[in-house]
Design an enzyme around this catalytic site. Structure first.
Site, short mmCIF file in Angstrom:
data_model
loop_
_atom_site.label_atom_id
_atom_site.label_comp_id
_atom_site.label_asym_id
_atom_site.label_seq_id
_atom_site.Cartn_x
_atom_site.Cartn_y
_atom_site.Cartn_z
N LYS A 189 0.83 -1.21 0.00
CA LYS A 189 0.00 0.00 0.00
C LYS A 189 0.86 1.26 0.00
O LYS A 189 2.05 1.22 0.32
CB LYS A 189 -0.98 -0.03 1.17
CG LYS A 189 -2.05 -1.09 0.87
CD LYS A 189 -3.36 -0.86 1.54
CE LYS A 189 -4.38 -1.85 0.92
NZ LYS A 189 -5.37 -2.29 1.86
N ARG A 243 -3.61 -10.20 4.34
CA ARG A 243 -3.90 -10.23 2.90
C ARG A 243 -2.68 -9.67 2.19
O ARG A 243 -2.34 -8.50 2.38
CB ARG A 243 -5.14 -9.38 2.63
CG ARG A 243 -5.60 -9.36 1.17
CD ARG A 243 -6.83 -8.46 1.03
NE ARG A 243 -7.27 -8.37 -0.35
CZ ARG A 243 -6.75 -7.54 -1.24
NH1 ARG A 243 -5.78 -6.73 -0.91
NH2 ARG A 243 -7.21 -7.51 -2.47
C1 8Y7 Z 1 -7.95 -4.61 1.09
C2 8Y7 Z 1 -8.95 -5.39 0.51
C3 8Y7 Z 1 -7.96 -4.21 -1.03
C4 8Y7 Z 1 -7.78 -4.68 2.50
C5 8Y7 Z 1 -9.55 -6.31 2.52
C6 8Y7 Z 1 -4.96 -3.37 -2.34
C7 8Y7 Z 1 -9.81 -5.74 -1.79
C8 8Y7 Z 1 -6.20 -2.61 -2.37
N1 8Y7 Z 1 -7.34 -3.88 0.12
N2 8Y7 Z 1 -9.74 -6.23 1.21
N3 8Y7 Z 1 -8.94 -5.13 -0.82
N4 8Y7 Z 1 -8.60 -5.55 3.17
N5 8Y7 Z 1 -10.31 -7.13 3.25
O1 8Y7 Z 1 -3.90 -2.70 -2.29
O2 8Y7 Z 1 -6.96 -4.01 3.13
O3 8Y7 Z 1 -4.93 -4.59 -2.40
S1 8Y7 Z 1 -7.65 -3.56 -2.61
#
Ligand code: 8Y7
Length: 403
Positions: A346, A380
């Site tokens: 990020k 994640r």
């Molecule tokens: C997150 C996410 C994204 C997160 C959850 C990226 C889809 C942005 N970020 N889902 N999604 N938590 N649960 O950089 O922080 O992957 S998208």
């Protein structure tokens, strides 16, 4: 011979127990003494000064302490915050006395009781996802990111064709991912949304292919109930909703299909979320929103056992907000729900490292490890192999010394 003094810090009551056993404490004494070795600090927000004064007296009389604003002594109309400091044993005695007190103390007693139960260690629950059971506590599960978008945060465009996306999903499974999170809509700050059909066209073929060749549980990353439903029909067994079930139809779907759901916190929408994010206290404000969303989801029939919370790193947060959330992550344990954190690659990491999107590996691994040590149950991530290796070390350190 002079005796020497050493420090011993505990983050888990099992360690207190182990230390007493090492010393040779009588078995009956251990149970009595452990609650005296656990110290909890709680904040009460917006407390009525009359309640605050009673709380102060009760804590003092039991040998604890409760700090309140100076004005609470004279101005009975102005609410304030309060800091509670006591051992588990003292809280238990104080809570029983609150049962008979006015000014909302009974409700505070229930909240304190629930909070301490939720902060209990080891955390003893699990999440069923597809044919897997994820035990919560002591081990950090890895969710691998599979973006099937032409313009996503990272990996943008690289996996836009089905074959390549499937191959990348398989690689992450082999590298040690426990869940694959498949998303077709970019949530890059400022990005525009796409139609249901476009999103379906991107993700469904990938899910269909993956479930044919692997057993790894698949999570569908979407805020559209139609996409989530089609994803589940195609074989996904978890919903990851960055809008935190803002759409009630999503709650109903999660209830009907009885699948785990991630309720992520986002302030605003991807289009406007980074315009001046603002909180009284970023952690407490997000906890308040989780409380409300979780209650509503349960009302709609979602099982509490299926709910995972996620503070939503980068979604309507400044650099400092993101850092505070990660540092204070363990405070979210007060909700008694599994915690997911997505910090991987990020922009706050790029800001701190002074690097572009494709050079954020080291900071991402550091953030995953710190998240895990501070209470994340699932991380994640994009870089599964590196995170897995680091977590083998981090988790082992985290659980060392427990009985
Ligand atoms: C997150 C996410 C994204 C997160 C959850 C990226 C889809 C942005 N970020 N889902 N999604 N938590 N649960 O950089 O922080 O992957 S998208």
């Amino acid at each position: 011979m002079t005796s020497r003094v050493y420090v011993r810090n505990f983050d888990d009551p099992r360690q207190i127990e182990a230390e007493m056993n090492r010393i040779g404490v009588d078995i009956g004494g251990v149970d009595v003494m452990v609650p005296k070795g656990r110290f909890f600090t709680f904040i009460l927000r917006d407390i009525d000064p009359r309640a605050a004064n009673i709380i102060k007296q009760e804590f003092l009389s039991k040998g604890g302490e409760a700090a309140l604003a100076y004005h609470c002594l004279s101005d009975l109309d102005k609410c304030s915050d309060m800091l509670l400091m006591a051992t588990e044993k003292q809280y238990n005695i104080i809570i029983s006395k609150f049962q008979k007190q006015p000014f909302g103390l009974k409700d505070i007693a229930v909240q304190l009781e629930t909070a301490m139960a939720n902060l209990d260690c080891p955390r003893d629950f699990s999440i069923s996802c597809g044919n897997k059971i994820f035990k919560i506590g002591g081990h950090t599960w890895i969710m691998g990111v599979l973006n099937v978008t032409p313009d996503s945060f990272s990996d943008g465009g690289k996996f836009s064709n089905v074959e390549e996306a499937v191959a990348h999903g398989m690689r992450m499974a082999e590298e040690g991912a426990d869940i694959i999170d498949i998303g077709g809509e970019s949530t890059r700050p400022g990005s525009a949304s796409i139609s249901v059909d476009e999103e379906l066209g991107r993700v469904i073929p990938v899910i269909e292919e993956l479930v044919k060749i692997t057993e790894i549980p698949i999570s569908i990353d979407t805020s559209k109930p139609e996409v989530a439903e089609a994803g589940i029909d195609a074989g996904a067994s978890m919903i990851n909703d960055i809008t935190g079930l803002a759409d009630e139809r999503m709650m109903k779907l999660a209830a009907e299909r009885d699948v785990p759901v991630v309720i992520m916190h986002m302030s605003g929408t991807p289009t406007d979320m980074q315009k001046d994010p603002n909180y009284d206290d970023v952690v407490y404000d997000i906890i308040d929103i989780f409380m409300e969303r979780v209650a509503r989801a349960v009302e709609q029939g979602v099982s509490r056992n299926n709910i995972i919370i996620d503070p939503g790193i980068g979604f309507g947060k400044t650099l400092d907000h993101n850092l505070q959330i990660l540092k204070r992550l363990s405070e979210f344990k007060i909700l008694g729900l599994p915690i997911l954190v997505g910090a991987s690659r990020k922009s706050f990491i790029g800001k701190l490292q002074g690097t572009d999107e494709d050079e954020r590996l080291e900071g991402s691994v550091a953030a995953a490890i710190i998240s895990a040590m501070n209470g994340a149950d699932i991380v994640r991530v994009h870089d599964v192999k590196e995170t897995k290796m680091a977590l083998l070390v981090g988790d082992a350190i985290g659980s060392s010394g427990n009985l």
